[in-house]
Design a protein around this motif. Structure first.
Motif, PDB file in Angstrom:
ATOM      1  N   LYS A   1      -0.367   4.023  -2.413  1.00  0.00           N
ATOM      2  CA  LYS A   1      -1.762   4.466  -2.346  1.00  0.00           C
ATOM      3  C   LYS A   1      -1.790   5.995  -2.277  1.00  0.00           C
TER       4      LYS A   1
ATOM      5  N   TRP B   1       0.792  -1.225   0.000  1.00  0.00           N
ATOM      6  CA  TRP B   1       0.000   0.000   0.000  1.00  0.00           C
ATOM      7  C   TRP B   1       0.824   1.274   0.000  1.00  0.00           C
TER       8      TRP B   1
ATOM      9  N   TYR C   1      -4.716   5.453   3.894  1.00  0.00           N
ATOM     10  CA  TYR C   1      -4.961   4.040   4.162  1.00  0.00           C
ATOM     11  C   TYR C   1      -5.727   3.945   5.491  1.00  0.00           C
TER      12      TYR C   1
END
Length: 175
Positions: A101, A98, A105
């Motif tokens: 991202k 992640w 998150y």
């Protein structure tokens, strides 16, 4: 701001695959780790940050691809299991998967995932994003661990990826 010795230990294993990019990736890993520590001073997570920082982009070199998130996870998981640290494998995997991202998150299980995402964005954005870390602190990170063309390297790799695979999105836009 002290670097974590695990970063040096881990990257030493990958010196050959990293080749001429060793110092530029090493410095990026240290800057990301130290940004994590600025955002989260809890010593309970410093090993996870160090390990994730060392492995998060390593698949670029070990797998020879810009689709490097799965190979980076495999390398980190292998290292963690080999060193009796399997209990943190899922958390480190989430940090790696992640870290590109664009939006926040959800920090329900592991706040470290969001911290790591922010730290990588700080470095990749050339500190345009600071997430509250004072500019002088970030400037000190770059003085201690110079950029050495890391961002140009990433841009060249992204362009090469796009030219070879025009319909396949870059890794940061997949998740």
């Amino acid at each position: 701001m002290r670097p974590h010795p695990l970063i040096e230990e881990i990257l030493g294993i990958y010196r050959a695959p990293l080749g001429k990019d060793y110092d530029r990736y090493r410095n990026h890993a240290h800057r990301v780790y130290l940004a994590c520590r600025q955002l989260d001073a809890d010593p309970a997570r410093e090993r996870q940050y160090a390990i994730a920082a060392a492995f998060h982009d390593i698949g670029i070199w070990t797998a020879g691809t810009f689709d490097y998130l799965p190979p980076s996870v495999r390398e980190s998981r292998s290292y963690l299991l080999e060193h009796g640290l399997g209990a943190m494998a899922d958390e480190v995997e989430a940090m790696i998967l992640w870290h590109h991202k664009v939006s926040r998150y959800p920090t329900v299980r592991w706040p470290s995932v969001e911290i790591f995402r922010r730290a990588d964005w700080i470095d990749v954005s050339l500190q345009l994003k600071t997430f509250g870390i004072p500019k002088p602190v970030l400037a000190a990170l770059v003085r201690a661990y110079p950029l050495l063309g890391f961002h140009g390297f990433l841009l060249r790799r992204a362009l090469r990826h796009f030219l070879r695979h025009p319909l396949r999105p870059l890794p940061m836009f997949r998740r």
